[in-house]
Design an enzyme around this catalytic site. Structure first.
Site, PDB file in Angstrom:
ATOM      1  N   ARG A 121       0.844  -1.202   0.000  1.00  0.00           N
ATOM      2  CA  ARG A 121       0.000   0.000   0.000  1.00  0.00           C
ATOM      3  C   ARG A 121       0.878   1.251   0.000  1.00  0.00           C
ATOM      4  O   ARG A 121       2.073   1.196   0.242  1.00  0.00           O
ATOM      5  CB  ARG A 121      -0.934   0.015   1.214  1.00  0.00           C
ATOM      6  N   GLY A 122       0.235   2.377  -0.264  1.00  0.00           N
ATOM      7  CA  GLY A 122       0.884   3.681  -0.148  1.00  0.00           C
ATOM      8  C   GLY A 122       2.154   3.823  -0.963  1.00  0.00           C
ATOM      9  O   GLY A 122       2.214   3.466  -2.142  1.00  0.00           O
ATOM     10  N   ILE A 123       3.181   4.344  -0.326  1.00  0.00           N
ATOM     11  CA  ILE A 123       4.450   4.589  -1.005  1.00  0.00           C
ATOM     12  C   ILE A 123       5.053   3.287  -1.523  1.00  0.00           C
ATOM     13  O   ILE A 123       5.533   3.219  -2.657  1.00  0.00           O
ATOM     14  CB  ILE A 123       5.441   5.290  -0.053  1.00  0.00           C
ATOM     15  N   ARG A 142       2.641  -7.427   5.836  1.00  0.00           N
ATOM     16  CA  ARG A 142       2.457  -8.046   7.147  1.00  0.00           C
ATOM     17  C   ARG A 142       1.039  -8.527   7.373  1.00  0.00           C
ATOM     18  O   ARG A 142       0.817  -9.535   8.036  1.00  0.00           O
ATOM     19  CB  ARG A 142       2.850  -7.054   8.248  1.00  0.00           C
ATOM     20  N   ASP A 173       6.592 -10.433   8.614  1.00  0.00           N
ATOM     21  CA  ASP A 173       6.712  -9.421   9.661  1.00  0.00           C
ATOM     22  C   ASP A 173       8.197  -9.211   9.894  1.00  0.00           C
ATOM     23  O   ASP A 173       8.895 -10.108  10.380  1.00  0.00           O
ATOM     24  CB  ASP A 173       6.021  -9.907  10.936  1.00  0.00           C
ATOM     25  N   GLY A 233       7.211   0.315   7.601  1.00  0.00           N
ATOM     26  CA  GLY A 233       7.319   1.113   8.813  1.00  0.00           C
ATOM     27  C   GLY A 233       5.955   1.342   9.443  1.00  0.00           C
ATOM     28  O   GLY A 233       4.922   1.160   8.800  1.00  0.00           O
ATOM     29  N   TYR A 240       8.945   7.838  16.200  1.00  0.00           N
ATOM     30  CA  TYR A 240       9.007   7.740  14.741  1.00  0.00           C
ATOM     31  C   TYR A 240      10.189   8.539  14.200  1.00  0.00           C
ATOM     32  O   TYR A 240      10.954   8.050  13.352  1.00  0.00           O
ATOM     33  CB  TYR A 240       7.697   8.257  14.149  1.00  0.00           C
ATOM     34  N   LYS A 262      13.448   7.123  12.087  1.00  0.00           N
ATOM     35  CA  LYS A 262      13.731   7.574  10.728  1.00  0.00           C
ATOM     36  C   LYS A 262      15.060   8.316  10.632  1.00  0.00           C
ATOM     37  O   LYS A 262      15.760   8.239   9.607  1.00  0.00           O
ATOM     38  CB  LYS A 262      12.589   8.460  10.219  1.00  0.00           C
TER      39      LYS A 262
END
Length: 239
Positions: A12-14, A34, A53, A82, A145, A149
């Site tokens: 999903r997403g990026i 996951r 995972d 992440g 977070y 990062k």
């Protein structure tokens, strides 16, 4: 030439946009996810989806064995998986902190270390870590977070020095807020407050992050290593 590419968190997403970009270019792409189900559009293109995972070393090892048996050694690794557990410091539990670090930073260590077996034998490889503008700027309620990062930058630069002579590059892409499901969970007021501080006055599209990643994994970027590339509309300039 078609390369063996692994995108963690590619469902999903990026991560999905990155996996799609490499698949469209004709690479042999594998993704880890996951939970949930792998995207049908990627599976239809022949992308290998492996449930994994990255906080579990045994699952990481098994995922690599499955990928290697199908696509060969991973030549390009995009460490994207992440999580967030946002909370103000005084309310943040040790679990809130440690779970985010274990996934975002230690999980990245696990997948990078395992990929390097094949890269060292081949004497070549491309590794791109997906960080965040928050890792450079900081943000209230995101100490865990941001720490995870920011840690990716030191991790990548150390490995760039350690393994550069083996023709393995390590670079970091630091997106700003991207138009994904995560951003859509924010209120209109929260999104407006963020965009107000972005010189380009809009959110990023996932495909714009994917384009930067593909460049860093390409032959055109063969002399770039240890770099942090912000794709944030100017939000973090100067950091």
């Amino acid at each position: 030439m078609s390369r063996s590419v692994l995108v963690t968190g590619g469902n999903r997403g990026i991560g999905l946009a990155i996996a799609q970009a490499f698949a469209d270019a004709g690479d042999k792409v594998a993704i880890t996810y996951r939970s949930g189900e792998p995207p049908k559009e990627l599976v239809a293109q022949g992308v290998l989806a492996v449930r994994c995972d990255i906080t579990d070393p045994e699952q990481v090892e098994q995922a690599y064995k499955e990928i290697e048996s199908t696509h060969g050694n991973v030549e390009v690794l995009i460490a994207n998986a992440g999580i967030t557990r946002d909370q103000l410091l005084m309310r943040m539990t040790e679990e809130d902190f440690s779970v985010v670090l274990d996934t975002n930073l230690t999980g990245t260590f696990r997948v990078v270390k395992r990929a390097n077996r094949g890269m060292l034998r081949a004497k070549k490889g491309r590794v791109v870590l997906i960080s965040s503008a928050v890792g450079l700027l900081g943000a209230p309620g995101q100490a865990n977070y941001a720490a995870s990062k920011a840690g990716l930058v030191g991790f990548a630069r150390s490995l760039a020095r350690e393994l550069g002579s083996r023709n393995i590059t390590f670079n970091v892409v630091a997106p700003g807020l991207v138009d994904t499901d995560m951003a859509r969970q924010l209120s209109d007021e929260q999104r407006t407050a963020i965009v107000t501080n972005v010189p380009l006055a809009r959110l990023a599209q996932p495909e714009e992050i994917a384009a930067a990643v593909r460049f860093l994994a390409s032959d055109d970027a063969s002399y770039i290593t240890g770099a942090v590339i912000p794709v944030d509309g100017g939000l973090g300039m100067g950091h």
